[in-house]
Write a protein that holds these residues in place. Sequence first.
Motif, PDB file in Angstrom:
ATOM      1  N   VAL A  16       0.890  -1.130  -0.135  1.00  0.00           N
ATOM      2  CA  VAL A  16      -0.066  -0.116   0.111  1.00  0.00           C
ATOM      3  C   VAL A  16       0.971   1.168  -0.032  1.00  0.00           C
ATOM      4  O   VAL A  16       2.178   1.211   0.421  1.00  0.00           O
ATOM      5  CB  VAL A  16      -0.988  -0.096   1.289  1.00  0.00           C
ATOM      6  CG1 VAL A  16      -1.797  -1.073   1.072  1.00  0.00           C
ATOM      7  CG2 VAL A  16      -0.245  -0.120   2.418  1.00  0.00           C
ATOM      8  N   TYR A  17       0.296   2.214  -0.675  1.00  0.00           N
ATOM      9  CA  TYR A  17       1.145   3.584  -0.579  1.00  0.00           C
ATOM     10  C   TYR A  17       0.447   4.687  -0.038  1.00  0.00           C
ATOM     11  O   TYR A  17      -0.059   5.629  -0.788  1.00  0.00           O
ATOM     12  CB  TYR A  17       1.483   3.681  -2.090  1.00  0.00           C
ATOM     13  CG  TYR A  17       2.154   2.797  -2.665  1.00  0.00           C
ATOM     14  CD1 TYR A  17       3.474   2.511  -2.804  1.00  0.00           C
ATOM     15  CD2 TYR A  17       1.577   1.675  -3.505  1.00  0.00           C
ATOM     16  CE1 TYR A  17       4.343   1.589  -3.289  1.00  0.00           C
ATOM     17  CE2 TYR A  17       2.220   0.529  -3.983  1.00  0.00           C
ATOM     18  CZ  TYR A  17       3.624   0.417  -3.813  1.00  0.00           C
ATOM     19  OH  TYR A  17       4.299  -0.502  -4.309  1.00  0.00           O
ATOM     20  N   LEU A  53      -4.707  10.786   6.415  1.00  0.00           N
ATOM     21  CA  LEU A  53      -5.359   9.543   7.121  1.00  0.00           C
ATOM     22  C   LEU A  53      -5.018   8.364   6.271  1.00  0.00           C
ATOM     23  O   LEU A  53      -5.721   8.391   5.057  1.00  0.00           O
ATOM     24  CB  LEU A  53      -6.888   9.912   7.564  1.00  0.00           C
ATOM     25  CG  LEU A  53      -7.378   8.598   8.452  1.00  0.00           C
ATOM     26  CD1 LEU A  53      -6.526   8.450   9.754  1.00  0.00           C
ATOM     27  CD2 LEU A  53      -8.744   8.873   8.558  1.00  0.00           C
ATOM     28  N   PHE A  54      -4.472   7.460   6.811  1.00  0.00           N
ATOM     29  CA  PHE A  54      -4.275   5.955   6.177  1.00  0.00           C
ATOM     30  C   PHE A  54      -5.344   5.021   6.820  1.00  0.00           C
ATOM     31  O   PHE A  54      -5.426   5.034   8.032  1.00  0.00           O
ATOM     32  CB  PHE A  54      -3.020   5.595   6.304  1.00  0.00           C
ATOM     33  CG  PHE A  54      -2.658   4.159   5.929  1.00  0.00           C
ATOM     34  CD1 PHE A  54      -2.791   3.741   4.795  1.00  0.00           C
ATOM     35  CD2 PHE A  54      -2.403   3.225   7.035  1.00  0.00           C
ATOM     36  CE1 PHE A  54      -2.742   2.274   4.256  1.00  0.00           C
ATOM     37  CE2 PHE A  54      -2.350   1.894   6.707  1.00  0.00           C
ATOM     38  CZ  PHE A  54      -2.309   1.304   5.314  1.00  0.00           C
ATOM     39  N   VAL A  55      -6.037   4.321   6.107  1.00  0.00           N
ATOM     40  CA  VAL A  55      -7.146   3.352   6.616  1.00  0.00           C
ATOM     41  C   VAL A  55      -6.833   2.130   5.771  1.00  0.00           C
ATOM     42  O   VAL A  55      -7.125   2.076   4.480  1.00  0.00           O
ATOM     43  CB  VAL A  55      -8.587   3.910   6.384  1.00  0.00           C
ATOM     44  CG1 VAL A  55      -9.692   2.837   7.024  1.00  0.00           C
ATOM     45  CG2 VAL A  55      -8.733   5.082   7.387  1.00  0.00           C
ATOM     46  N   HIS A  56      -6.981   1.061   6.521  1.00  0.00           N
ATOM     47  CA  HIS A  56      -6.639  -0.375   5.695  1.00  0.00           C
ATOM     48  C   HIS A  56      -7.665  -1.176   6.368  1.00  0.00           C
ATOM     49  O   HIS A  56      -7.447  -1.434   7.723  1.00  0.00           O
ATOM     50  CB  HIS A  56      -5.374  -0.808   5.670  1.00  0.00           C
ATOM     51  CG  HIS A  56      -5.099  -2.265   4.864  1.00  0.00           C
ATOM     52  ND1 HIS A  56      -5.227  -2.207   3.759  1.00  0.00           N
ATOM     53  CD2 HIS A  56      -5.186  -3.239   5.482  1.00  0.00           C
ATOM     54  CE1 HIS A  56      -5.013  -3.422   3.167  1.00  0.00           C
ATOM     55  NE2 HIS A  56      -4.675  -4.190   4.370  1.00  0.00           N
ATOM     56  N   MET A  98       4.874   7.829   1.133  1.00  0.00           N
ATOM     57  CA  MET A  98       5.014   8.658  -0.018  1.00  0.00           C
ATOM     58  C   MET A  98       4.742  10.328   0.408  1.00  0.00           C
ATOM     59  O   MET A  98       4.139  10.623   1.250  1.00  0.00           O
ATOM     60  CB  MET A  98       4.024   8.340  -1.278  1.00  0.00           C
ATOM     61  CG  MET A  98       3.848   7.117  -1.788  1.00  0.00           C
ATOM     62  SD  MET A  98       5.592   6.495  -2.215  1.00  0.00           S
ATOM     63  CE  MET A  98       5.803   7.202  -3.999  1.00  0.00           C
ATOM     64  N   ALA A  99       5.753  11.000  -0.175  1.00  0.00           N
ATOM     65  CA  ALA A  99       5.602  12.529   0.121  1.00  0.00           C
ATOM     66  C   ALA A  99       4.633  12.992  -0.644  1.00  0.00           C
ATOM     67  O   ALA A  99       4.222  12.800  -1.857  1.00  0.00           O
ATOM     68  CB  ALA A  99       6.973  13.038  -0.096  1.00  0.00           C
ATOM     69  N   THR A 100       3.959  14.238  -0.237  1.00  0.00           N
ATOM     70  CA  THR A 100       3.232  14.991  -0.782  1.00  0.00           C
ATOM     71  C   THR A 100       3.521  16.380  -0.747  1.00  0.00           C
ATOM     72  O   THR A 100       3.841  16.791   0.232  1.00  0.00           O
ATOM     73  CB  THR A 100       1.925  14.617  -0.287  1.00  0.00           C
ATOM     74  OG1 THR A 100       0.819  15.513  -1.007  1.00  0.00           O
ATOM     75  CG2 THR A 100       1.620  15.007   1.179  1.00  0.00           C
ATOM     76  N   ASN A 123       1.503 -10.323   5.237  1.00  0.00           N
ATOM     77  CA  ASN A 123       2.533  -9.339   5.347  1.00  0.00           C
ATOM     78  C   ASN A 123       1.903  -8.308   4.671  1.00  0.00           C
ATOM     79  O   ASN A 123       1.405  -8.346   3.348  1.00  0.00           O
ATOM     80  CB  ASN A 123       3.909  -9.497   5.215  1.00  0.00           C
ATOM     81  CG  ASN A 123       4.643 -10.351   6.116  1.00  0.00           C
ATOM     82  OD1 ASN A 123       4.295 -10.616   7.045  1.00  0.00           O
ATOM     83  ND2 ASN A 123       5.720 -11.242   5.431  1.00  0.00           N
ATOM     84  N   LEU A 124       1.736  -7.020   5.363  1.00  0.00           N
ATOM     85  CA  LEU A 124       1.222  -5.606   4.595  1.00  0.00           C
ATOM     86  C   LEU A 124       2.616  -4.588   4.714  1.00  0.00           C
ATOM     87  O   LEU A 124       2.986  -4.261   5.705  1.00  0.00           O
ATOM     88  CB  LEU A 124       0.168  -5.254   5.566  1.00  0.00           C
ATOM     89  CG  LEU A 124      -0.248  -3.759   5.086  1.00  0.00           C
ATOM     90  CD1 LEU A 124      -1.107  -3.863   3.437  1.00  0.00           C
ATOM     91  CD2 LEU A 124      -1.500  -3.163   6.033  1.00  0.00           C
ATOM     92  N   VAL A 125       3.040  -4.254   3.446  1.00  0.00           N
ATOM     93  CA  VAL A 125       4.175  -3.602   3.368  1.00  0.00           C
ATOM     94  C   VAL A 125       3.346  -1.982   2.966  1.00  0.00           C
ATOM     95  O   VAL A 125       2.685  -1.702   2.054  1.00  0.00           O
ATOM     96  CB  VAL A 125       4.859  -3.942   2.096  1.00  0.00           C
ATOM     97  CG1 VAL A 125       6.192  -2.938   1.914  1.00  0.00           C
ATOM     98  CG2 VAL A 125       5.348  -5.427   2.272  1.00  0.00           C
ATOM     99  N   ILE A 126       3.761  -1.022   4.012  1.00  0.00           N
ATOM    100  CA  ILE A 126       3.595   0.262   3.842  1.00  0.00           C
ATOM    101  C   ILE A 126       4.456   1.251   3.227  1.00  0.00           C
ATOM    102  O   ILE A 126       5.526   1.335   4.062  1.00  0.00           O
ATOM    103  CB  ILE A 126       3.035   0.635   5.249  1.00  0.00           C
ATOM    104  CG1 ILE A 126       1.734  -0.203   5.708  1.00  0.00           C
ATOM    105  CG2 ILE A 126       2.520   2.207   5.248  1.00  0.00           C
ATOM    106  CD1 ILE A 126       1.271   0.118   7.194  1.00  0.00           C
ATOM    107  N   ASN A 127       4.294   1.638   2.177  1.00  0.00           N
ATOM    108  CA  ASN A 127       5.305   2.628   1.661  1.00  0.00           C
ATOM    109  C   ASN A 127       4.785   3.913   1.637  1.00  0.00           C
ATOM    110  O   ASN A 127       3.718   4.421   0.849  1.00  0.00           O
ATOM    111  CB  ASN A 127       5.596   2.079   0.006  1.00  0.00           C
ATOM    112  CG  ASN A 127       5.744   0.731  -0.133  1.00  0.00           C
ATOM    113  OD1 ASN A 127       7.261   0.307   0.081  1.00  0.00           O
ATOM    114  ND2 ASN A 127       5.128  -0.248  -0.436  1.00  0.00           N
TER     115      ASN A 127
END
Length: 450
Positions: A39-40, A46-49, A140-142, A134-138
């Motif tokens: 996920v990116y 706000l990040f929601v998974h 990113m800059a904004t 496994n959940l890989v959280i990448n």
Amino acid sequence: MALHEGNVRKERTTGWKQRTALYRDVITILSRSHADRNVYPSAGVLFVHVLEREYFKGEFPLYPKSGDATNDPITFNTNLLGYPDRPDWLRYIQRTLNSDGVLYGSPTAQHVGKATVIEITAYNRRTFETARNNLVINIMATEEFPLPYQAEFYVKNMNVEEMLASEVLGDFLGAVKNVWQPDRLNAINMTSALDRGGRVPLPINNLKEGVYVMVGADVPFSSCLREVENPHNQLRCSQEMEPVISCDKKFRAQFHIDWCKISLVDINKVVPVYVARPEPGPGVLPEFGEYNPPSESLKSRDYFTDFIVTLAVPSAVALALLLMLGYTMCCRREGVKKRNMQTSPIQLVHHSSIQKSTKEMRSMSKNREISWPLSTLPVFNPVSGEVVPPIHPDNYETTSMPLMQTQTNLQNQITIPQQPSGDSYVMSTFRRLEVNGIPEERKVAEALNL
């Protein structure tokens, strides 16, 4: 030969199937690993998974016993790979065993470019099997981060998992956009009221724990949001009254906002506070010259002086005090003769007279005339004609005489036996007459002669 080998293989296959059917009733705990999911999320947003239960149900083997496998209770455990807990910006919530789990949080600029691997373990509480992913959280800059104007709302009628739903969060951002009218609007963070020190609500229907929602925009706060800073509304909030906000009706249909807890922050006006920290040194101790350890041949120390000061001196003082106390109490004790010699004769006479008067009063109290109970008077036997002595002797202590007697005692009464004609005997009671304190014996003699 080939036919024989085919029969052997067939028997082995049949036997393996039978053993498989035999062991099918045995419950085993399996652990399966799945492919990583990437996920990116963006920093400052706000990040929601959502951890969907349907995604993991197909990974668990069918339960051998009867039952609906689609309703198996499944729970999740999330942790940073190689560590027991999650990162500080990431939270997890799952309200019930039959609901989906949700990972949510707001990464910051310091997490940009660092891949965060979250290990997700699903537990089937019915079959006790596990599945891992496994959940890989990448992160990113904004360019929009950070948005300069940030407002935090407290929604009273929502729980955090309800607010994290995409349609509910979209409706809330739509209501904020109608009030604020910004060009860019993002949800920055979301926090449950329980994480802010709130209390668990009572088990009453439609009573929620509350949630804090922080949003950011690129334009200054609208006049409606500024109404909270009105002195009249501040006074109402201090009195625990609901303030008067003109745009509250745009939220009231779905969201109940506590306007007294709204927070408006302009990060352009916030002065950063830097704590002065000392610069770290090279980690090497400075030079203090050559180290000289103590000599191996140490001199013996005399502890006799310490013994005298510690034990002998306090013991001597205690012994002296004990001797003084014993001499005062034993050798200088005043006797009776010495006391009488130092007392004036008049005081001795007064004391002696008081003692004599006390003894005389005590002897008189024993010999006073009172009404004797029946148990202390002589008893006349009507058959033998003899008088039986009383139960108590003459020197009976009258002061301890019982107050409740067996017969009503009139003053100066005595019981006189009387023998009428015939074989029956009757006891009669006559009044005892006294003249100047002396009983009149003539009346008693006349009563006996009757």
